[in-house]
Design a protein around this motif. Structure first.
Motif, mmCIF file in Angstrom:
data_model
loop_
_atom_site.group_PDB
_atom_site.id
_atom_site.type_symbol
_atom_site.label_atom_id
_atom_site.label_comp_id
_atom_site.label_asym_id
_atom_site.label_seq_id
_atom_site.Cartn_x
_atom_site.Cartn_y
_atom_site.Cartn_z
ATOM 1 N N ASN A 64 -9.155 -1.073 8.108
ATOM 2 C CA ASN A 64 -10.524 -0.709 8.466
ATOM 3 C C ASN A 64 -10.656 -0.320 9.926
ATOM 4 O OD1 ASN A 64 -12.071 -1.040 6.005
ATOM 5 N ND2 ASN A 64 -11.519 -3.190 6.145
ATOM 6 N N ASP A 65 -9.920 -0.976 10.809
ATOM 7 C CA ASP A 65 -10.047 -0.766 12.253
ATOM 8 C C ASP A 65 -8.652 -0.615 12.852
ATOM 9 O OD1 ASP A 65 -10.260 -1.090 15.047
ATOM 10 O OD2 ASP A 65 -11.893 -2.538 14.868
ATOM 11 N N ILE A 66 -8.267 0.605 13.169
ATOM 12 C CA ILE A 66 -6.906 0.863 13.654
ATOM 13 C C ILE A 66 -6.607 0.123 14.955
ATOM 14 C CG2 ILE A 66 -7.411 3.003 14.908
ATOM 15 C CD1 ILE A 66 -4.282 2.328 12.762
ATOM 16 N N GLU A 67 -7.596 -0.017 15.831
ATOM 17 C CA GLU A 67 -7.366 -0.713 17.106
ATOM 18 C C GLU A 67 -7.059 -2.187 16.876
ATOM 19 O OE1 GLU A 67 -6.932 0.892 19.912
ATOM 20 O OE2 GLU A 67 -7.476 2.770 18.961
ATOM 21 N N ALA A 68 -7.889 -2.865 16.093
ATOM 22 C CA ALA A 68 -7.678 -4.291 15.820
ATOM 23 C C ALA A 68 -6.362 -4.519 15.080
ATOM 24 C CB ALA A 68 -8.844 -4.853 15.010
ATOM 25 N N SER A 69 -6.061 -3.654 14.116
ATOM 26 C CA SER A 69 -4.833 -3.807 13.339
ATOM 27 C C SER A 69 -3.592 -3.514 14.174
ATOM 28 C CB SER A 69 -4.866 -2.915 12.106
ATOM 29 O OG SER A 69 -5.882 -3.358 11.232
ATOM 30 N N PRO A 81 -14.662 -1.314 1.782
ATOM 31 C CA PRO A 81 -15.251 -2.642 1.619
ATOM 32 C C PRO A 81 -14.527 -3.496 0.573
ATOM 33 C CG PRO A 81 -16.541 -1.040 0.416
ATOM 34 C CD PRO A 81 -15.462 -0.273 1.163
ATOM 35 N N LYS A 82 -13.535 -2.940 -0.109
ATOM 36 C CA LYS A 82 -12.837 -3.644 -1.179
ATOM 37 C C LYS A 82 -12.021 -4.817 -0.638
ATOM 38 C CE LYS A 82 -9.538 -2.983 -4.888
ATOM 39 N NZ LYS A 82 -8.532 -2.128 -5.467
ATOM 40 N N LYS A 83 -12.146 -5.983 -1.294
ATOM 41 C CA LYS A 83 -11.348 -7.149 -0.921
ATOM 42 C C LYS A 83 -9.905 -6.905 -1.357
ATOM 43 C CE LYS A 83 -11.019 -12.129 -1.637
ATOM 44 N NZ LYS A 83 -9.593 -12.146 -1.703
ATOM 45 N N ARG A 84 -8.987 -7.277 -0.516
ATOM 46 C CA ARG A 84 -7.578 -7.069 -0.809
ATOM 47 C C ARG A 84 -6.924 -8.383 -1.243
ATOM 48 N NH1 ARG A 84 -9.430 -3.587 2.919
ATOM 49 N NH2 ARG A 84 -8.482 -1.551 3.039
ATOM 50 N N ASP A 85 -5.993 -8.298 -2.186
ATOM 51 C CA ASP A 85 -5.247 -9.466 -2.642
ATOM 52 C C ASP A 85 -3.779 -9.265 -2.310
ATOM 53 O OD1 ASP A 85 -7.292 -9.518 -5.549
ATOM 54 O OD2 ASP A 85 -7.426 -10.827 -3.821
ATOM 55 N N GLY A 86 -2.983 -10.275 -2.571
ATOM 56 C CA GLY A 86 -1.560 -10.202 -2.321
ATOM 57 C C GLY A 86 -1.229 -10.620 -0.905
ATOM 58 N N HIS A 87 0.054 -10.545 -0.591
ATOM 59 C CA HIS A 87 0.487 -10.886 0.760
ATOM 60 C C HIS A 87 1.818 -10.211 1.057
ATOM 61 C CE1 HIS A 87 2.836 -13.993 -1.406
ATOM 62 N NE2 HIS A 87 3.652 -13.918 -0.371
#
Length: 160
Positions: free
Chosen positions: A25-30, A69-75
């Motif tokens: 969602n946010d390239i800077e934060a990621s 806005p979709k919640k992501r699963d997995g890891h």
């Protein structure tokens, strides 16, 4: 196609590496999170893109800004060779201000005994830095699991 041969070479001791492409969602934060997680800056950076080419572990992780806005699963995980390395990575992340969600020692998960630290990136993807220290023949994320992601209500891995 122009490939930078210096970043992917058999002379570095490997011929294959995993590639993971993550929509964020946010390239800077990621980018800040993954720089701290991998202990290195991106090898390529654009306005909506960052690529990390790690040689230890050998992997190619690309981030593409794609708000959703979709919640992501997995890891995802990085397997290391010692409990001391798990501790070192956990301390490095804490010093950088990255929250450690949980530290687990000698938990049964995925048919092995593991020591690990968990963190979560800005988009909710869970990352584990772990070492396998033995076998757990009856723990395939079933009722025998005692790792953070096991949910007895669903009988599988779920994140809260």
């Amino acid at each position: 196609m122009n490939m930078d041969k210096s970043s992917f070479s058999a002379s570095k001791g490997w011929n294959k590496r995993p590639h993971i492409n993550i929509n964020v969602n946010d390239i800077e934060a990621s980018t800040a999170f993954y720089s701290n997680l991998f202990g290195m800056p991106p090898s390529k950076r654009r306005v909506d893109y960052a690529k990390f080419e790690s040689s230890d572990p050998p992997m190619n992780v690309a981030l593409l800004e794609f708000p959703s806005p979709k919640k992501r699963d997995g890891h995802f995980g990085i397997q290391v060779k010692s409990s001391a390395t798990v501790e070192e990575v956990g301390e490095r992340l804490k010093k950088a201000g990255v929250k450690i969600k949980q530290k687990e020692e000698e938990v049964a998960c995925c048919y092995s005994v593991q020591t690990k630290v968990w963190t979560v990136d800005p988009d909710g993807y869970h990352w584990e830095i772990f070492v396998s220290t033995g076998n757990a023949p009856n723990a395939a994320c079933t009722s025998d699991c005692d790792c953070i992601c096991y949910d007895p209500k669903t009988g599988g891995c779920t994140w809260s």
